[in-house]
Write an enzyme that holds these catalytic residues in place. Sequence first.
Site, PDB file in Angstrom:
ATOM      1  N   GLY A  69       2.929  -6.797   0.889  1.00 56.52           N
ATOM      2  CA  GLY A  69       2.449  -6.150   2.115  1.00 56.52           C
ATOM      3  C   GLY A  69       0.982  -6.444   2.373  1.00 56.52           C
ATOM      4  N   THR A 106      -3.336  -4.197  -3.017  1.00 55.44           N
ATOM      5  CA  THR A 106      -2.296  -3.270  -2.560  1.00 55.44           C
ATOM      6  C   THR A 106      -2.960  -1.994  -2.086  1.00 55.44           C
ATOM      7  OG1 THR A 106      -0.353  -1.932  -3.011  1.00 55.44           O
ATOM      8  CG2 THR A 106      -1.709  -2.378  -4.918  1.00 55.44           C
ATOM      9  N   ILE A 107      -2.557  -1.563  -0.898  1.00 57.44           N
ATOM     10  CA  ILE A 107      -3.122  -0.322  -0.387  1.00 57.44           C
ATOM     11  C   ILE A 107      -2.711   0.838  -1.284  1.00 57.44           C
ATOM     12  CG2 ILE A 107      -3.201  -1.109   2.016  1.00 57.44           C
ATOM     13  CD1 ILE A 107      -0.704   0.783   2.444  1.00 57.44           C
ATOM     14  N   ASP A 108      -1.598   0.673  -2.010  1.00 54.16           N
ATOM     15  CA  ASP A 108      -1.083   1.779  -2.827  1.00 54.16           C
ATOM     16  C   ASP A 108      -2.062   2.206  -3.932  1.00 54.16           C
ATOM     17  OD1 ASP A 108       1.079   1.395  -1.241  1.00 54.16           O
ATOM     18  OD2 ASP A 108       2.524   1.016  -2.841  1.00 54.16           O
ATOM     19  N   TYR A 110       1.320  23.726  16.173  1.00 57.69           N
ATOM     20  CA  TYR A 110       2.098  22.745  15.410  1.00 57.69           C
ATOM     21  C   TYR A 110       1.692  22.687  13.941  1.00 57.69           C
ATOM     22  CZ  TYR A 110       3.666  20.516  19.745  1.00 57.69           C
ATOM     23  OH  TYR A 110       4.240  20.258  20.951  1.00 57.69           O
ATOM     24  N   MET A 149       1.867   6.299   3.162  1.00 54.82           N
ATOM     25  CA  MET A 149       2.395   5.238   2.294  1.00 54.82           C
ATOM     26  C   MET A 149       1.931   5.354   0.842  1.00 54.82           C
ATOM     27  SD  MET A 149       2.791   1.416   3.764  1.00 54.82           S
ATOM     28  CE  MET A 149       4.172   0.993   4.807  1.00 54.82           C
ATOM     29  N   TYR A 175       1.990   1.367   7.998  1.00 52.64           N
ATOM     30  CA  TYR A 175       1.794   0.015   8.522  1.00 52.64           C
ATOM     31  C   TYR A 175       0.494  -0.083   9.317  1.00 52.64           C
ATOM     32  CZ  TYR A 175       6.575  -0.412   6.978  1.00 52.64           C
ATOM     33  OH  TYR A 175       7.691  -0.420   6.185  1.00 52.64           O
ATOM     34  N   ARG A 218      -2.383  -0.356   6.723  1.00 56.68           N
ATOM     35  CA  ARG A 218      -2.449  -1.584   5.914  1.00 56.68           C
ATOM     36  C   ARG A 218      -2.772  -2.788   6.791  1.00 56.68           C
ATOM     37  NH1 ARG A 218       3.724  -2.919   3.778  1.00 56.68           N
ATOM     38  NH2 ARG A 218       4.226  -4.190   5.573  1.00 56.68           N
TER      39      ARG A 218
HETATM   40  P1  FBP Z   1       2.429  -4.002  -1.691  1.00 57.63           P
HETATM   41  O1  FBP Z   1       2.731  -3.352  -2.993  1.00 57.63           O
HETATM   42  O2  FBP Z   1       3.059  -5.307  -1.515  1.00 57.63           O
HETATM   43  O3  FBP Z   1       0.965  -4.043  -1.419  1.00 57.63           O
HETATM   44  O4  FBP Z   1       3.033  -3.097  -0.521  1.00 57.63           O
HETATM   45  C1  FBP Z   1       2.910  -1.729  -0.558  1.00 57.63           C
HETATM   46  C2  FBP Z   1       3.556  -1.079   0.642  1.00 57.63           C
HETATM   47  O5  FBP Z   1       2.680  -1.031   1.725  1.00 57.63           O
HETATM   48  C3  FBP Z   1       4.064   0.303   0.254  1.00 57.63           C
HETATM   49  O6  FBP Z   1       3.090   1.284   0.429  1.00 57.63           O
HETATM   50  C4  FBP Z   1       5.290   0.460   1.107  1.00 57.63           C
HETATM   51  O7  FBP Z   1       6.244   1.268   0.506  1.00 57.63           O
HETATM   52  C5  FBP Z   1       5.814  -0.933   1.193  1.00 57.63           C
HETATM   53  O8  FBP Z   1       4.721  -1.785   1.050  1.00 57.63           O
HETATM   54  C6  FBP Z   1       6.528  -1.230   2.487  1.00 57.63           C
HETATM   55  O9  FBP Z   1       7.102  -2.489   2.404  1.00 57.63           O
HETATM   56  P2  FBP Z   1       7.668  -3.359   3.585  1.00 57.63           P
HETATM   57  O10 FBP Z   1       6.551  -4.225   4.025  1.00 57.63           O
HETATM   58  O11 FBP Z   1       8.728  -4.153   2.949  1.00 57.63           O
HETATM   59  O12 FBP Z   1       8.145  -2.437   4.656  1.00 57.63           O
END
Ligand code: FBP
Length: 693
Positions: A104, A224-226, A270, A277, A564, A567
């Site tokens: 990603g 990785t943003i994670d 609300y 993510m 999305y 990232r």
């Molecule tokens: P990477 O580990 O490749 O950096 O991606 C992380 C991520 O953004 C997760 O946070 C998310 O669950 C996943 O990718 C989503 O993947 P996809 O691009 O297949 O929808």
Amino acid sequence: MGAEDVRRQILQHPVTGTMTENINPETKERRNFVPKRIKIFDTVYTRLSDQVQYRFAANKEAGKLLPDIINNPVQKVTKHTDISGATQKQYHKKRSLGVVFSGGPAPGGHNVIAGLFDELKACNKDSRLFGFVLGSDGLLESRYVEITQQMVDAHRNMGGFSMIKTGRTKIDTRQKMDQALKTCKSLGLEGLVVIGGDDSNTNAAFLAQHFSSAGIRVIGVPKTIDGDIQVASDDGTKLLAISFGFHSAARAFSQNISNLASDAASDVKYWHVCKVMGRVASHLTLEAALQTHANLAFIGEELAEYVDTERLKKAGEKGEIDYTAYGITLRHLSRIICDAIVRRAAFGKNYGVMIIPEGILESINEIQIFIIKLNKIIADYNTIHDLDFHRSFPTLNEKLDYLRRISKGMLDRNGFPIWNLRDDELFNQLPEFFQEGLLKERDLHGNFQFSQVRTEKIIMDMVTDYLGVLKEQGVYKVGIEQSYYRSFMASRDMDPDRYAPALFTDPAAPFLLVKPKIISLKTLKQALVSAELLVPENEIPGPVTEIFRRSEPGFKIQTHFFGYDGRGGDPTAFDCHYTYNLGLTAYHLIANGATGQMAAIKNLEQEFENWEAMGIPIARLMHLEERKGRLELVMEKSMVDLSSNAFQVYKACREKWLAADAGEDHFRKPGPVRCKGRTEEDRPITLVLNAIS
Ligand code: FBP
């Protein structure tokens, strides 16, 4: 002048031209921003010094599969003291390098390429950098572009991976390895830089091993943003505090979440439910919680450790152990959320903001078991039949039918079926959309695709149902401010003190709660009659009805998914500097002959002046993990450490941030992501807190 002439004039006007250009002033400023260089990169003459003090326990399997790189030491990029003619020649030689994005997108990726490109060209302007297009597929299919100055300049400090695009294909067979090698050889590459997450760095290590006899070096870059690529040596020294992209994504999410907090606190109607993510680890949620002070946030790693002590105690009294007390269930989680909502509502705050990590399902026992079992069933089906489960059973009913047949032992007469009748019964109690989500196709690395599952819906549906029950029980009510009650009643010529004891649990409290037994106009009337404030023949006074109506909670939610957007966003100043220096580091690792290493910057948690460029042996970061139903050697993910300062600070603050009291909310506004500016935050909050000793 006719309408057509006016239209033409407007279109030809220079202001129209400027206002409709693709490149706005912000983009120009970003492109012109110059990231800082770590001091060591003032020179191109570097060498690598082994840092043998940092050790990692070796994994046996990694030793077997990656023999040429398993003994790599941690290396630090240092100054070359001998700048003789031979050294100069070595550094200024013409080289060709390759680079590929994998997985990603993450903000800052383009700056890795910029750093690599700038250094390559600074050493020899005739050197060449090739970018493989669409991730590993580019390597396998020999699809590449030569990266030019113009391409780099157009992408400096800009988000996304659009320059050469990315993909998730895994290079996991000997045939694919050979194809990749063939591509690299045909371009005469000296080295390949793989910019990716844990799975992609795993790939980089296997490629390094496969390419070693050909003398082609492979370097990984932690993306990785994670935020789940973090490295500490066995003695606990942090060698890499965070992967790149994490800060930018967390800040982008936090900016949105804090805007929603403003919205919630303004129209007070609300609960904004924000799924954030992070496939498995909850680092992004923790950072976003610290950035925004959202009222509620859940850290998957904490939920996974949950133990129901009450249940254990009860079983203990009977001399038994209740194993179901270990781990949290969806039902229990929904109760925790309801409790927080009810507590805030009692103080008139029937609104708020909560953050749910994307990967929360991994921490919920019953769901985790389903995920593991389904992974195995799907993988076994694919292997045994050499077919694809999802193609063979395209509809939900067909999939459920296959599972049912397993549970009845129809497909496995010998052993215990992995999917038993109890699984089948429980699974069938889940709503269809959720069953579909759990049965979704796994990604190419065998990972469960949490981003495709509407986790927040399943949780919030349960919350809504239970809040309905609590409302019926008279527990969920909106507290009414004492001063408001008084002025309202007075404005309608009613005596507030006359009615308060009959209506409220504690008539003197700053926020008045209507008594639990008053849950309808009928019960309200009964209460007034029994307090002798009304005779049964008369109607309830209008103002009293209005006060009652105000105390009735309506639970309204808005759900949001942040992933999305963040990232693909532009990098923060931190990520701009970080990634540019990762590019420089990757170059110097290759130029000094390293392979199988991951470029890293040590001391990210400190001032920029203390940053150090390093190479970390990837093979030492591997462990065996269940993928596609079997154990595979992959780089180990870092989860949120519950003993870390950052988590402990969050834990200590969360009751305050829930603000289930008469005071104000404590929301924080992190502001937009920028690459410069005096007030721009220079490091993630998590890193700063974790660095406090
Ligand atoms: P990477 O580990 O490749 O950096 O991606 C992380 C991520 O953004 C997760 O946070 C998310 O669950 C996943 O990718 C989503 O993947 P996809 O691009 O297949 O929808």
